[in-house]
Design a protein around this motif. Sequence first.
Motif, mmCIF file in Angstrom:
data_model
loop_
_atom_site.group_PDB
_atom_site.id
_atom_site.type_symbol
_atom_site.label_atom_id
_atom_site.label_comp_id
_atom_site.label_asym_id
_atom_site.label_seq_id
_atom_site.Cartn_x
_atom_site.Cartn_y
_atom_site.Cartn_z
ATOM 1 N N ASP A 50 0.781 -1.275 0.169
ATOM 2 C CA ASP A 50 0.057 0.022 0.256
ATOM 3 C C ASP A 50 0.726 1.266 0.061
ATOM 4 O O ASP A 50 2.071 1.303 0.452
ATOM 5 N N ILE A 51 0.207 2.464 -0.160
ATOM 6 C CA ILE A 51 0.970 3.677 -0.200
ATOM 7 C C ILE A 51 0.369 4.269 0.908
ATOM 8 O O ILE A 51 -1.028 4.287 1.110
ATOM 9 N N LEU A 52 1.077 5.010 1.706
ATOM 10 C CA LEU A 52 0.623 5.901 2.939
ATOM 11 C C LEU A 52 0.397 7.112 2.605
ATOM 12 O O LEU A 52 1.371 7.909 1.875
ATOM 13 N N VAL A 53 -1.008 7.626 2.845
ATOM 14 C CA VAL A 53 -1.342 8.945 2.386
ATOM 15 C C VAL A 53 -1.332 9.660 3.721
ATOM 16 O O VAL A 53 -2.272 9.423 4.461
ATOM 17 N N THR A 54 -0.474 10.772 3.920
ATOM 18 C CA THR A 54 -0.615 11.301 5.397
ATOM 19 C C THR A 54 -0.873 13.011 5.193
ATOM 20 O O THR A 54 -0.231 13.737 4.318
ATOM 21 N N LYS A 55 -2.004 13.273 5.874
ATOM 22 C CA LYS A 55 -2.292 14.660 5.920
ATOM 23 C C LYS A 55 -2.333 15.111 7.343
ATOM 24 O O LYS A 55 -2.850 14.734 8.269
ATOM 25 N N THR A 56 -1.403 16.417 7.646
ATOM 26 C CA THR A 56 -1.435 16.735 8.831
ATOM 27 C C THR A 56 -1.625 18.321 9.011
ATOM 28 O O THR A 56 -1.622 18.851 7.893
ATOM 29 N N SER A 57 -1.936 18.883 10.316
ATOM 30 C CA SER A 57 -2.293 20.081 10.309
ATOM 31 C C SER A 57 -0.847 20.985 10.721
ATOM 32 O O SER A 57 -0.779 22.091 10.927
ATOM 33 N N SER A 58 0.244 20.126 10.832
ATOM 34 C CA SER A 58 1.550 20.939 11.060
ATOM 35 C C SER A 58 2.451 20.074 10.344
ATOM 36 O O SER A 58 2.370 19.186 9.700
ATOM 37 N N SER A 59 3.896 20.511 10.760
ATOM 38 C CA SER A 59 5.008 19.830 10.206
ATOM 39 C C SER A 59 5.335 18.393 10.910
ATOM 40 O O SER A 59 6.487 17.972 10.499
ATOM 41 N N GLN A 60 4.620 18.232 11.774
ATOM 42 C CA GLN A 60 5.040 16.860 12.550
ATOM 43 C C GLN A 60 3.844 15.902 12.373
ATOM 44 O O GLN A 60 2.636 15.960 11.997
#
Length: 139
Positions: free
Chosen positions: A93-103
């Motif tokens: 699988d491909i990991l798709v990450t959305k965050t509201s900060s740089s961490q």
Amino acid sequence: MSRLFTGIIGVAMVATVPAAAQSTRAAEAQAKADAKLAKALEGRTAGEPVRCISLSSVRSTQIIDKTAIIYEVGGKLYVNRPVSGASSLDDDDILVTKTSSSQLCDVDIVRLVDRAGHFPRGFVSLGKFVPYEKVKTAG
């Protein structure tokens, strides 16, 4: 009455066989995943878990099927065992990450996307990140 009871017992026994085989396959798959994780962490020691890692510092990721995600940050490997959805993890699988900060933190959710068809496969809720560093040898 006796035939009915015998028939019920027979059906119950037949239904148990596939469940037992499935349980055995699951245990074998988990043992294989645990061995793969142990090999990736060979020669490293665990540190204190942290809540977040710097997303821009992540050099690579590795999915351990149905178990964990390894994030490489500098010379450290951070192992994240999701608090939910780990059974959806697939190393293709491909990991798709959305965050509201740089961490990337233990409150974040990572979506899983099929590599071949690019369709959504689920998501995982991240847990704490356990750092693993190479053991320093005296010399």
